[in-house]
Enzyme design. Structure first.
Site, PDB file in Angstrom:
ATOM      1  N   LYS A 213     -19.560  -0.816 -29.435  1.00 48.47           N
ATOM      2  CA  LYS A 213     -18.705  -0.878 -29.814  1.00 48.47           C
ATOM      3  C   LYS A 213     -17.213  -1.119 -29.393  1.00 48.47           C
ATOM      4  O   LYS A 213     -16.895   0.493 -28.860  1.00 48.47           O
ATOM      5  CB  LYS A 213     -18.485  -0.770 -31.381  1.00 48.47           C
ATOM      6  CG  LYS A 213     -17.797  -0.152 -31.869  1.00 48.47           C
ATOM      7  CD  LYS A 213     -17.891   0.368 -32.854  1.00 48.47           C
ATOM      8  CE  LYS A 213     -16.165  -0.001 -34.443  1.00 48.47           C
ATOM      9  NZ  LYS A 213     -16.237  -0.014 -36.028  1.00 48.47           N
ATOM     10  N   ARG A 223      -9.074  -4.565 -40.769  1.00 50.14           N
ATOM     11  CA  ARG A 223      -8.465  -2.940 -40.929  1.00 50.14           C
ATOM     12  C   ARG A 223      -7.087  -3.869 -42.042  1.00 50.14           C
ATOM     13  O   ARG A 223      -6.425  -2.665 -43.069  1.00 50.14           O
ATOM     14  CB  ARG A 223      -7.351  -2.916 -39.832  1.00 50.14           C
ATOM     15  CG  ARG A 223      -8.837  -2.543 -39.235  1.00 50.14           C
ATOM     16  CD  ARG A 223      -7.722  -2.002 -38.043  1.00 50.14           C
ATOM     17  NE  ARG A 223      -8.809  -1.071 -36.530  1.00 50.14           N
ATOM     18  CZ  ARG A 223      -8.390  -0.802 -35.659  1.00 50.14           C
ATOM     19  NH1 ARG A 223      -8.334  -0.764 -34.564  1.00 50.14           N
ATOM     20  NH2 ARG A 223      -9.185  -0.260 -34.364  1.00 50.14           N
ATOM     21  N   LYS A 236      -7.835   3.737 -30.767  1.00 50.80           N
ATOM     22  CA  LYS A 236      -9.212   4.715 -30.804  1.00 50.80           C
ATOM     23  C   LYS A 236     -10.073   4.275 -29.223  1.00 50.80           C
ATOM     24  O   LYS A 236     -11.221   4.623 -29.485  1.00 50.80           O
ATOM     25  CB  LYS A 236     -10.551   3.577 -32.232  1.00 50.80           C
ATOM     26  CG  LYS A 236      -9.403   3.628 -33.233  1.00 50.80           C
ATOM     27  CD  LYS A 236     -10.609   2.971 -34.441  1.00 50.80           C
ATOM     28  CE  LYS A 236      -9.933   3.379 -35.811  1.00 50.80           C
ATOM     29  NZ  LYS A 236     -10.965   2.966 -36.584  1.00 50.80           N
ATOM     30  N   GLU A 252     -24.237   3.609 -23.296  1.00 45.77           N
ATOM     31  CA  GLU A 252     -24.595   3.588 -24.669  1.00 45.77           C
ATOM     32  C   GLU A 252     -26.261   3.220 -25.714  1.00 45.77           C
ATOM     33  O   GLU A 252     -26.665   3.710 -26.457  1.00 45.77           O
ATOM     34  CB  GLU A 252     -23.500   2.984 -25.216  1.00 45.77           C
ATOM     35  CG  GLU A 252     -22.281   3.754 -25.333  1.00 45.77           C
ATOM     36  CD  GLU A 252     -22.135   4.984 -25.811  1.00 45.77           C
ATOM     37  OE1 GLU A 252     -22.594   5.479 -26.264  1.00 45.77           O
ATOM     38  OE2 GLU A 252     -20.726   5.266 -25.576  1.00 45.77           O
ATOM     39  N   LYS A 267     -20.766  -5.385 -30.595  1.00 47.67           N
ATOM     40  CA  LYS A 267     -19.718  -6.033 -31.445  1.00 47.67           C
ATOM     41  C   LYS A 267     -18.249  -5.164 -30.537  1.00 47.67           C
ATOM     42  O   LYS A 267     -17.422  -4.983 -30.249  1.00 47.67           O
ATOM     43  CB  LYS A 267     -18.908  -5.134 -32.521  1.00 47.67           C
ATOM     44  CG  LYS A 267     -18.092  -4.699 -32.919  1.00 47.67           C
ATOM     45  CD  LYS A 267     -18.296  -3.784 -34.695  1.00 47.67           C
ATOM     46  CE  LYS A 267     -17.157  -4.291 -35.793  1.00 47.67           C
ATOM     47  NZ  LYS A 267     -16.622  -2.159 -36.356  1.00 47.67           N
ATOM     48  N   SER A 293     -13.493  -9.782 -37.950  1.00 51.34           N
ATOM     49  CA  SER A 293     -12.783 -10.203 -38.652  1.00 51.34           C
ATOM     50  C   SER A 293     -11.845 -11.004 -38.129  1.00 51.34           C
ATOM     51  O   SER A 293     -11.968 -12.044 -38.228  1.00 51.34           O
ATOM     52  CB  SER A 293     -12.348  -9.207 -39.408  1.00 51.34           C
ATOM     53  OG  SER A 293     -11.887  -8.268 -38.461  1.00 51.34           O
ATOM     54  N   TYR A 332     -18.656 -13.605 -41.316  1.00 55.82           N
ATOM     55  CA  TYR A 332     -17.762 -13.347 -42.476  1.00 55.82           C
ATOM     56  C   TYR A 332     -18.303 -14.794 -42.814  1.00 55.82           C
ATOM     57  O   TYR A 332     -18.008 -15.168 -43.830  1.00 55.82           O
ATOM     58  CB  TYR A 332     -16.507 -13.345 -42.641  1.00 55.82           C
ATOM     59  CG  TYR A 332     -16.142 -11.933 -42.285  1.00 55.82           C
ATOM     60  CD1 TYR A 332     -15.885 -10.624 -42.874  1.00 55.82           C
ATOM     61  CD2 TYR A 332     -16.085 -11.129 -41.197  1.00 55.82           C
ATOM     62  CE1 TYR A 332     -16.019  -9.800 -43.107  1.00 55.82           C
ATOM     63  CE2 TYR A 332     -16.340 -10.174 -40.433  1.00 55.82           C
ATOM     64  CZ  TYR A 332     -16.010  -8.667 -41.383  1.00 55.82           C
ATOM     65  OH  TYR A 332     -15.577  -8.142 -41.223  1.00 55.82           O
TER      66      TYR A 332
HETATM   67  C1  PBG Z   1     -14.770   1.000 -38.596  1.00 58.61           C
HETATM   68  C2  PBG Z   1     -15.029  -0.771 -38.584  1.00 58.61           C
HETATM   69  C3  PBG Z   1     -14.455  -0.953 -38.419  1.00 58.61           C
HETATM   70  C4  PBG Z   1     -15.068  -2.867 -38.248  1.00 58.61           C
HETATM   71  C5  PBG Z   1     -16.588  -2.424 -38.365  1.00 58.61           C
HETATM   72  N1  PBG Z   1     -16.093  -0.796 -38.647  1.00 58.61           N
HETATM   73  C6  PBG Z   1     -12.106  -0.750 -37.724  1.00 58.61           C
HETATM   74  C7  PBG Z   1     -12.149  -0.088 -36.296  1.00 58.61           C
HETATM   75  O1  PBG Z   1     -12.992  -0.225 -35.732  1.00 58.61           O
HETATM   76  O2  PBG Z   1     -10.961  -0.049 -36.796  1.00 58.61           O
HETATM   77  C8  PBG Z   1     -14.360  -4.176 -38.190  1.00 58.61           C
HETATM   78  C9  PBG Z   1     -14.919  -5.147 -38.214  1.00 58.61           C
HETATM   79  C10 PBG Z   1     -14.115  -6.299 -37.651  1.00 58.61           C
HETATM   80  O3  PBG Z   1     -12.891  -6.617 -37.760  1.00 58.61           O
HETATM   81  O4  PBG Z   1     -14.811  -7.209 -39.028  1.00 58.61           O
HETATM   82  N2  PBG Z   1     -15.939   2.064 -38.787  1.00 58.61           N
END
Ligand code: PBG
Length: 341
Positions: A213, A223, A236, A252, A267, A293, A332
């Site tokens: 990720k 968010r 992050k 990983e 992701k 998203s 989505y």
């Molecule tokens: C956080 C999390 C995120 C998403 C899924 N779980 C955002 C982040 O890591 O800040 C993002 C998914 C998306 O953007 O559709 N645990």
């Protein structure tokens, strides 16, 4: 000059297989089906809630009663599973994110209600603290001293976070979740989760690891939807991966498989198709990719301006994720794609 005069002496003419629709269908290499798709849902407290998310046209925050109806119709379209993400009331957020393992929290109630109403639906529960922490971080933020000096710094601590994630996962397992999907990127959480789940008799609960990720800008609309952006200027990047790295993704993935992951995820998806492909070639478990998203929002925005054919481009984007090697795609657009497939 006649056609005959200009004819090239070609043995291979790839266009022969593209001449008719039947030929094109026969020679297609990748077929997207609703069974490949997982629909993520945002959930909120209340009844009859269907709150629009402005940066994600067509997506809503749903209360559990509305969610049940949505999930039933999705199942009818052949989409096998869903992933749940809660919008947590500010009043319930704490530095430690304790609401995450309250057995009566929004997620647990949603899982129980769905399993009653629609037992065959596959539910993926998120494991990460960001919806629950006042910091918006996936882990616990502590002031940590450097041994031997007095220097203190605020850090997302690893091992204490893993202990919290274990509590969260056990709570979701008790509610009846099928798959636990840790999206936090702490080291060692897969092994700790597998052990704790097995010790509690949940050896049937699967682990889908968000193994690779990335620290991505494409999570912005998510968010917004959950009001979960990190606060106080910290990002992050100390736990999510550097977008520049692919070799590290394989590391990983290897570590998570050694610790007992049943499936691994990459992701975001489209900007990381090379990573999806490398992971697919390296492992013998199903590979998931999360069409996040921001990827969804970009297409919807361009389509909204009339700059792109949104339906066509959405299909092409998600098909490309499958072609790159994803066996499972969180998107989505799952519902709208399943309607067309
Ligand atoms: C956080 C999390 C995120 C998403 C899924 N779980 C955002 C982040 O890591 O800040 C993002 C998914 C998306 O953007 O559709 N645990």
């Amino acid at each position: 000059m006649t056609t005959t005069d200009s004819r090239l002496s070609l043995v291979q003419r790839p266009r022969r297989l593209r001449r008719t629709d039947a030929l094109r269908r026969m020679s297609r290499e990748t077929v997207l089906t609703p069974s490949d798709l997982i629909q993520p849902f945002f959930i909120v407290e209340g009844r009859g809630q269907r709150q629009a998310i402005s940066s994600m046209p067509g997506q809503f925050r749903l209360s559990v009663d509305v969610l049940v109806e949505e999930v039933k119709s999705l199942r009818a379209l052949g989409v096998p599973g869903i992933a749940l993400f809660p919008k947590v009331d500010d009043a319930l957020k704490t530095v430690g994110g304790d609401e995450a393992w309250n057995d009566n929290n929004l997620v647990s109630r949603a899982i129980k209600t769905l399993k009653d109403a629609c037992p065959e639906v596959m539910i993926i529960g998120d494991v990460a603290l960001d919806p629950y922490t006042t910091t918006g971080q996936d882990g616990l933020m502590h002031d940590v001293a450097w041994p031997g000096t007095g220097a203190m710094s605020a850090e997302i601590v690893n091992d204490a976070t893993v202990a919290a994630l274990v509590k969260q996962a056990l709570s979701e397992a008790r509610a009846g979740v099928d798959i636990i999907a840790p999206s936090d990127m702490m080291d060692g959480r897969i092994g700790a989760l597998r052990q704790a789940l097995d010790d509690a008799g949940f050896e049937r609960v699967c682990l889908l690891s968000y193994a690779a990720k990335y620290a991505s800008g494409f999570y912005g609309p998510f968010r917004d939807a959950l009001d979960s952006a990190p606060r106080g200027g910290l990002d992050k990047k100390t736990y999510q991966m550097n977008p520049a790295n692919r070799q590290e993704a394989l590391r990983e993935v290897r570590l998570d498989l050694e610790q007992g992951a049943d499936m691994v995820m990459v992701k975001p998806a489209l900007p990381y198709l090379d990573v999806v492909m490398a992971v697919k070639q390296a492992v013998d478990v199903p590979v998931a990719a999360y069409h996040v998203s921001g990827e969804y929002a970009m297409l919807k925005a361009a389509a909204g301006h009339g700059w792109l054919d949104g339906d066509r481009c959405m299909m092409e984007a998600v098909l490309s994720i499958k072609r790159a090697g994803a066996d499972v795609i969180l998107t989505y657009a799952a519902r709208e794609l399943a309607q067309k497939l």
